[in-house]
Design a protein around this motif. Sequence first.
Motif, short mmCIF file in Angstrom:
data_model
loop_
_atom_site.label_atom_id
_atom_site.label_comp_id
_atom_site.label_asym_id
_atom_site.label_seq_id
_atom_site.Cartn_x
_atom_site.Cartn_y
_atom_site.Cartn_z
N UNK A 7 0.80 -1.23 0.00
CA UNK A 7 0.00 0.00 0.00
C UNK A 7 0.83 1.29 0.00
N UNK A 8 2.15 1.13 0.25
CA UNK A 8 3.00 2.33 0.30
C UNK A 8 2.95 3.03 1.64
N UNK A 9 2.15 2.52 2.58
CA UNK A 9 2.08 3.13 3.91
C UNK A 9 1.69 2.07 4.94
N UNK A 10 2.08 2.34 6.18
CA UNK A 10 1.75 1.45 7.29
C UNK A 10 0.88 2.18 8.29
N UNK A 11 -0.34 1.75 8.42
CA UNK A 11 -1.21 2.25 9.48
C UNK A 11 -2.03 1.06 9.99
N UNK A 12 -2.93 1.31 10.90
CA UNK A 12 -3.68 0.20 11.52
C UNK A 12 -4.41 -0.64 10.46
N UNK A 13 -5.05 0.05 9.52
CA UNK A 13 -5.85 -0.66 8.51
C UNK A 13 -4.97 -1.46 7.54
N UNK A 14 -3.92 -0.80 7.00
CA UNK A 14 -3.08 -1.50 6.01
C UNK A 14 -2.30 -2.64 6.65
N UNK A 15 -1.86 -2.45 7.91
CA UNK A 15 -1.14 -3.52 8.60
C UNK A 15 -2.06 -4.71 8.84
N UNK A 16 -3.31 -4.44 9.18
CA UNK A 16 -4.28 -5.51 9.43
C UNK A 16 -4.52 -6.34 8.17
N UNK A 17 -4.64 -5.64 7.02
CA UNK A 17 -4.83 -6.35 5.75
C UNK A 17 -3.59 -7.17 5.42
#
Length: 879
Positions: free
Chosen positions: A701-711
């Motif tokens: 995704x090009x970024x790490x946040x709660x949502x992208x890390x969960x996916x």
Amino acid sequence: MKTLTIIDTFGFFFRLFYALKGLKNSKGAPSGMISGFANFIYSLQNEYKSDYILFALDSKGKTFRSEIDPNYKTNRTPPPEELLAQIPICIEMIEKMGFMSYSKEGYEADDIIASVVKKCENEDIFIRIITQDKDLYQLIKNGKVSIYSPISKNDYNEEACIEKYGVKPSQIRDFLALCGDSSDNIPGVKGIGAKGAKTLLEQFDNIENIYDNLMLVRNERSRILLLEGKENAFLSKKLASLKNDIEIPNLLEKSIFNQEEPLLKIIDILEQYELNSLLKKMQFNSKNQNRILNFKTTLILDENKLFNILENLDQESIIAFDTETTDLDTKKAKIVGFSFCYNENEAFYVPLNHNYLGVKKQISLQNAKKAIEIIYKHTVIGHNLKYDFKIIQNNFNLNPPQKYADTMILAWLFNPGLRVNMDDLALRLFDYKTLHFEDIVKKGENFASIELDKACKYAAEDAYITLKFYLYFLKNLDPKLLELAYKNEFDFIKVIIMMEENGIKLNTLELENLMQQFSKEIKKISEEIYTLCQDRFNLNSPKQIAEVLFNKLNLNTKKKSKTGYSTDEKVLKELINEHPVIEKILSYRELAKLYSTYCEPLLKLAQKDENSRIYSSFLQTGTATGRLSSKDPNLQNIPAHGQYAKDYKSCFIAQDGFSFISLDYSQIELRMLAHFSKDQKLLQAFSNDEDIHAKTAIMIFGENNYKTRSIAKSINFGLIYGMGYKTLSTNLKIEAKLAKSYIEKYFENFTSIKDYFEQVKNEVKKNGFITTLLGRKRFFDFENAKAMQIAMYERESINSILQGSAADIIKLAMIKIAPDLDNNKKLILQIHDELIFEVKDELCENFVKKATDIMENIVKLDVKLKTSSSIAKNWGELK
């Protein structure tokens, strides 16, 4: 009663062809039907146990039914060339194998089968018809004739016929007369379908009664259709009626099923069509087999004779050994006797505690202990030695011998996907039917009440067959797996025994208080559900819940089966935003299951023990992947998540002055993936102790946040289990196209992983098995798999390598940690990738360091292993 199996041959061949359409040998010759038929013959011994076999064949050209109706079967398209090419080969196979086949000019196989049924109606013979043809269901008769579907693997008696078609076997002809059969061009009554036919036959029983009482048919449309279609109705019944007067000379004499392996007579055909997987299985099952096992059973009542036999044995002798007891629970069981066998000619039974009126004097426990001490000086062979070792330990205070081998473990290593109990294994390896415990021990009694002669036959046979197993596996098991057994698996038996003996303590008072809270909460949630639904119903009935949710509240669901709407957890979670009652039902189920499945049974177990401890049984051969499984009770299945799980787990406590220590492998299956795939990005991430899910999120995704890390986490773990984009889209509740793009992006970044997955799939299809880190194998039958099974096997093959290798590693670690364990440092649980110990408080810190070092350095891999540790006074507080 003997069994005659009749195969509706051409119908069976056609099904095999379409089920395995694409298979060819290396020369391009179609082989699917041949492969399916050969595998069917291979399964005859176990799946279709028979005394007589007959292949019923259709005659060439037209039959008498074509004279009744020239249109009969004229709607069929000519069979494909690939099918026609294989039929003569399959007929040749039948002839070469020596099976009886029969056809008669002008008649169909169905008529042959009906004639056999008629001929045997007064014989003490049960007939099993293997077919997919609904015409033949008219022959079903409870206790005499059944239909077996080779596709669904279902056996149909009268009740099953009614469940499937809605009519009795005696009404099948009338059923076809009304609704017809498009596959045979039987016209039926135009406009009357299966549902209408069923309704009419429920009321009138047969078509003659229908037409005699036509004015009583309530539905006007049906009445008109019946009137218009009368001629076709009676024509169709004629076409569906079977002739049963065909003379079949010497039927039973010619159809006797020779118990020798029939496929040995067509090795040339199997080799020509390259049925390598089957040839390999045959080699294992046929080589060095004695179809009739001749051995003598000897009862020993004289101690001098007993010691004379044992003391004259060569020091290098191997002795198969087995115990007979009063109970399956080793803590309660008292020894009744033991058997042993050291050659293939004779097996012995030594009774100790048989207890019935008139029983003879038996060997004393004191002399029994001396005899077992002598046996233990040799190499001891057993089938499920864990049980026998515990029995001898509890009854005689004798530790296991230095040298031993367990044939149950060898059987599991040989093929972990098959049953490894003694009865099934004897039948599979030697075509030998052992005496079954239930056949000699009456319900409510135990082995102590069995007469000595009867007990001797049963017990001595166990020792004898165990020796036969051992000799078989010495010859046929892969030498690397035999080495693995001696190097690790047999040692692991002692580790499991130690873990089972330790058990885990339950705070019964705290659990009772918690159960009271749970009980109040269950009542409260129940009332909330009733209020939300404005109805009172049985919350434990999926049917009643479905009625309320989907008929009364009109919630939408796509998942409906023949039995009605599903209300499983997956369905309810999809509906969670549709109505507030859904969340309440899920909470009720979680709590009710916790109360009835875990609280009540475990409380009873703890109350029976003076130290309030619960003892589980761990199965070394319980899974195909190699993971340990737990039963009676299953402590690996204690809920780990959910709002009530922590409170419940907190009732499991360490004894005074001790603490629980959890040592858990961190992301071990992902590390296995890094090791096997050699993916540099994944290896580097683990080497640098990076957050693997965060790194994956950035790559996709090009970024790490709660949502992208969960996916990213869902993808990382999902791929281990062979997850595809459709499953990911369902799990994340996103469009399939988007889920597909996520996985494609993942593989673009971790290119070696995609290559590795493809490599595994290709190799497992070629070899028929996968191999774990330590060389254990798991087999997959791709040759006979349908499309859905192939996809499942591909997923399981990848998971079996990763999960199986993780299981190898934790097993090695447990074996290495075991010598350091004692009364102050106990291993009490293994839950997949986690070990839980109970250790004296002052020893905890050093123990964690030492055990962590062992676990993280137990094997050398391309990736470093990592563990997390936690110390607490109860299980709920462990992280």
